[in-house]
Design a protein around this motif. Structure first.
Motif, PDB file in Angstrom:
ATOM      1  N   ARG A  75       0.838  -1.208   0.000  1.00 20.39           N
ATOM      2  CA  ARG A  75       0.000   0.000   0.000  1.00 20.39           C
ATOM      3  C   ARG A  75       0.874   1.261   0.000  1.00 20.39           C
ATOM      4  N   ILE A  76       1.855   1.294   0.912  1.00 20.97           N
ATOM      5  CA  ILE A  76       2.710   2.474   1.016  1.00 20.97           C
ATOM      6  C   ILE A  76       3.511   2.673  -0.273  1.00 20.97           C
ATOM      7  N   ARG A  80       3.438   5.999  -2.639  1.00 23.13           N
ATOM      8  CA  ARG A  80       4.674   6.662  -3.083  1.00 23.13           C
ATOM      9  C   ARG A  80       4.734   6.748  -4.599  1.00 23.13           C
ATOM     10  N   ASP A  83       2.088   9.419  -5.706  1.00 24.75           N
ATOM     11  CA  ASP A  83       2.442  10.797  -5.367  1.00 24.75           C
ATOM     12  C   ASP A  83       3.641  11.282  -6.187  1.00 24.75           C
ATOM     13  N   ARG A 210      -9.734  14.624  -4.172  1.00 22.70           N
ATOM     14  CA  ARG A 210      -9.643  13.336  -3.487  1.00 22.70           C
ATOM     15  C   ARG A 210     -11.026  12.761  -3.212  1.00 22.70           C
TER      16      ARG A 210
ATOM     17  N   PRO B   4       8.251   2.241  -5.790  1.00 22.36           N
ATOM     18  CA  PRO B   4       9.280   2.516  -4.774  1.00 22.36           C
ATOM     19  C   PRO B   4       9.102   1.610  -3.556  1.00 22.36           C
ATOM     20  N   PRO B  12      12.049   5.594   3.653  1.00 24.69           N
ATOM     21  CA  PRO B  12      12.021   7.040   3.909  1.00 24.69           C
ATOM     22  C   PRO B  12      10.882   7.493   4.829  1.00 24.69           C
ATOM     23  N   GLY B  13      10.023   6.593   5.262  1.00 23.75           N
ATOM     24  CA  GLY B  13       8.952   6.973   6.184  1.00 23.75           C
ATOM     25  C   GLY B  13       7.878   7.796   5.503  1.00 23.75           C
ATOM     26  N   PRO B  14       7.113   8.565   6.272  1.00 24.71           N
ATOM     27  CA  PRO B  14       5.984   9.279   5.682  1.00 24.71           C
ATOM     28  C   PRO B  14       6.354  10.598   5.010  1.00 24.71           C
ATOM     29  N   PHE B  16       7.476  12.984   2.157  1.00 26.71           N
ATOM     30  CA  PHE B  16       7.574  13.006   0.704  1.00 26.71           C
ATOM     31  C   PHE B  16       8.920  13.595   0.269  1.00 26.71           C
ATOM     32  N   LEU B  19      11.478  10.968   0.415  1.00 28.50           N
ATOM     33  CA  LEU B  19      11.287  10.061  -0.722  1.00 28.50           C
ATOM     34  C   LEU B  19      11.896  10.664  -1.990  1.00 28.50           C
ATOM     35  N   LEU B  20      11.618  11.966  -2.210  1.00 33.47           N
ATOM     36  CA  LEU B  20      12.157  12.621  -3.409  1.00 33.47           C
ATOM     37  C   LEU B  20      13.679  12.616  -3.405  1.00 33.47           C
ATOM     38  N   LYS B 100       3.794  23.568  -3.694  1.00 34.84           N
ATOM     39  CA  LYS B 100       3.391  22.292  -4.291  1.00 34.84           C
ATOM     40  C   LYS B 100       3.954  21.126  -3.454  1.00 34.84           C
ATOM     41  N   LEU B 101       5.222  21.259  -3.089  1.00 27.75           N
ATOM     42  CA  LEU B 101       5.848  20.215  -2.271  1.00 27.75           C
ATOM     43  C   LEU B 101       5.243  20.142  -0.877  1.00 27.75           C
ATOM     44  N   LEU B 104       1.917  18.415  -1.056  1.00 23.23           N
ATOM     45  CA  LEU B 104       2.133  16.982  -1.232  1.00 23.23           C
ATOM     46  C   LEU B 104       2.661  16.341   0.041  1.00 23.23           C
ATOM     47  N   GLU B 107      -0.300  15.796   2.278  1.00 26.01           N
ATOM     48  CA  GLU B 107      -1.179  14.738   1.757  1.00 26.01           C
ATOM     49  C   GLU B 107      -0.494  13.370   1.866  1.00 26.01           C
ATOM     50  N   HIS B 108       0.790  13.329   1.530  1.00 29.14           N
ATOM     51  CA  HIS B 108       1.542  12.075   1.562  1.00 29.14           C
ATOM     52  C   HIS B 108       1.599  11.524   2.991  1.00 29.14           C
ATOM     53  N   GLU B 110      -0.480  12.116   5.370  1.00 23.66           N
ATOM     54  CA  GLU B 110      -1.830  11.691   5.750  1.00 23.66           C
ATOM     55  C   GLU B 110      -2.158  10.304   5.179  1.00 23.66           C
ATOM     56  N   LYS B 111      -1.766  10.069   3.942  1.00 20.20           N
ATOM     57  CA  LYS B 111      -2.091   8.789   3.316  1.00 20.20           C
ATOM     58  C   LYS B 111      -1.224   7.656   3.867  1.00 20.20           C
ATOM     59  N   VAL B 112       0.068   7.934   4.051  1.00 19.73           N
ATOM     60  CA  VAL B 112       0.954   6.870   4.538  1.00 19.73           C
ATOM     61  C   VAL B 112       0.631   6.518   5.987  1.00 19.73           C
TER      62      VAL B 112
END
Lengths: 224, 263
Positions: A75-76, A80, A83, A210, B4, B12-14, B16, B19-20, B100-101, B104, B107-108, B110-112
């Motif tokens: 899921r994660i 990723r 996004d 969303r 990824p 990289p955890g929650p 973003f 991750l980038l 923008k970042l 994200l 949001e990232h 929140e979703k993770v």
């Protein structure tokens, strides 16, 4: 020199498949069903915290059954992927099929090359802009993908759940009847499932941005 | 784009941003050679104030390159997530990328994680992004945002001002940033009260921007000829709501009539 015992490749694959299937069959099931307002996802899940259903992106949701840590990792990875793709291109370019293919590649690779296959089955669903635009991709532990029409069932008991879902009248359902149908299919003829044993979310077709929304316990009770 | 998929020790955890940087996609602005700062588009004058039910955030629409107006309809006020907004002043390109970042990032997370960051956490995230941007800021690409949101855990609206180093300063009543902020801040200071209503506060911020545009060439005023008005949004327990453009136009018409009556 020690010679390892020869095991036929068919046997290796069969053993791995059996192992994965057993793991998946231990967990409870999950269904997705189209309704007039979008897509409904329902899982039998007594936990309020360890989710089977989650948001991936604007119009994409994820469902997983089997071993929690394994599908949660998938899921994660999906969040990723989506996004980063949305960041690199645009939010409109994030699509469910590319994600489903990525999942299939990953699961297929792990199934053939790793010691242990992932004991999971996952579902990637995307709500369309029109009633016929929904997409449901069902991906199994070995990386095989099915493009499901109208509904999907995952988990140990999926076969009989699928038969019960197929029996539901396919005329556009409102949310309440879709939920009742999905819960009846999950429960089977011998059981009933209460609201607190369910995890329910919808992808609302008419929403902008969303579309994913979880239903609260009160909403679920109300609709049932 | 591949999936990824990280091992537990490499995850990289929650975040973003983390991750980038793992995927080498993070924006970089540092330059090796000197450049003309006037060639870069700049945006200015954003304000925010507390009102009875939350916070209101607003910004003008002008972007300038040196002494030229390069854009008349730039947006500087953005929804960060359901309960917060961010407004930017400074070098437009890096600033908009930062927003923008930031959006994200929220949001990232929140979703993770399955739940949102606290308002404090969001404010700190923006602080870290500014700190990462400091080398570029020192080369002239300064970005100074303001952050406003409704704190669901505490039940009231909160405001944060920043500086280029990532310094984060919580303000009680109002904040302003950008070249016209001195004038805007004075107007707000004179008219602000703790229990100010939504309508009064919207008017006050619009007056502040009007005055800033009157005194500062880089701030754009209301442009009724082209139908361009500042963007202004309220953030309360109901979430982030943009004030409709027609309402902003009507309020400006009243403000201008009031000022003309005094002259």
């Amino acid at each position: 020199m020690n010679m390892p015992f020869y095991v036929a490749p068919e046997q290796v694959m069969k053993d791995r498949a059996d192992y994965a299937q057993k793991g998946i069959a231990r967990g409870r099931s999950l269904v997705a069903l189209e309704f007039a307002g979008g897509l409904l996802l329902v899982a039998e899940n007594p936990s309020r915290n360890l989710r089977k259903i989650s948001e991936i992106y604007d119009r994409i949701a994820f469902g997983g059954v089997g071993k929690y840590n394994e599908y949660d990792q998938l899921r994660i990875a999906g969040v990723r992927h989506a996004d980063m793709k949305g960041y690199t291109y645009s939010r409109d370019d994030v699509d469910s099929q590319a994600l489903a293919n990525q999942y299939a590649q990953m699961l297929g690779q792990i199934f053939t090359h790793e010691m242990k296959p992932l004991e999971v089955e996952i579902l990637v669903v995307a709500v369309g802009y029109c009633e016929t635009g929904n997409r449901l991709f069902h991906i199994r532990y070995d990386g095989s993908v099915t493009d499901e029409q109208g509904f999907a069932a995952l988990g140990g008991d999926a076969e009989s759940i699928r038969e019960r879902l197929a029996a539901i009248d396919r005329a556009p359902l409102d949310l309440g009847s879709a939920l009742q149908g999905a819960v009846a299919a999950l429960a089977g003829p011998e059981r009933t499932l209460a609201a607190d044993q369910l995890e329910v979310a919808v992808l609302d077709r008419l929403e902008e941005g969303r579309c994913f929304r979880r239903l609260t316990l009160d909403e679920i009770s109300g609709l049932l | 784009m591949s999936l990824p998929f990280y091992s537990a020790t490499d995850d990289p955890g929650p975040s973003f941003a983390a991750l980038l940087s793992k995927e080498s996609l993070q924006p970089r602005y540092e330059v090796d050679s000197p450049y003309d700062a006037a060639s870069i588009m700049h945006g200015t004058t954003v304000v925010a104030a507390r009102f009875a039910d939350g916070v209101i955030i607003a910004g003008d629409r002008r972007a300038t390159s040196g002494h030229l107006i390069s854009h008349r309809t730039m947006e500087k006020v953005f929804q960060a997530d359901r309960w917060s907004g961010v407004a930017i002043s400074g070098a437009a390109g890096p600033a908009i990328e930062m927003v923008k970042l930031f959006q994200l990032q929220l949001e990232h997370y929140e979703k993770v994680e399955g739940h949102s960051l606290s308002l404090e956490g969001k404010a700190n995230q923006l602080s870290q992004m500014l700190r990462a941007h400091l080398p570029a800021a020192m080369q002239g690409m300064v970005v100074v945002p303001i952050f406003a949101g409704f704190d669901l855990r505490r039940g009231y609206g909160r405001l944060f001002a920043y500086d280029v180093t990532g310094g984060r300063y919580e303000e009680e009543d109002y904040v302003a940033s950008g070249s016209g902020s001195l004038h805007a801040r004075t107007v707000i200071r004179l008219g602000h009260r703790a229990d100010i209503s939504r309508d009064e506060c919207v008017d006050l911020l619009l007056k502040a921007l009007f005055t800033a545009a009157d005194e500062d060439s880089a701030t754009g005023g209301p442009d009724s000829m082209r139908g361009i008005y500042p963007i202004i949004s309220t953030i309360s327990a109901e979430g982030y709501v943009e004030v409709p453009e027609s309402e902003v136009a009507d309020r400006f018409a009243a403000i201008i009539a009031e000022f003309a009556g005094r002259a």
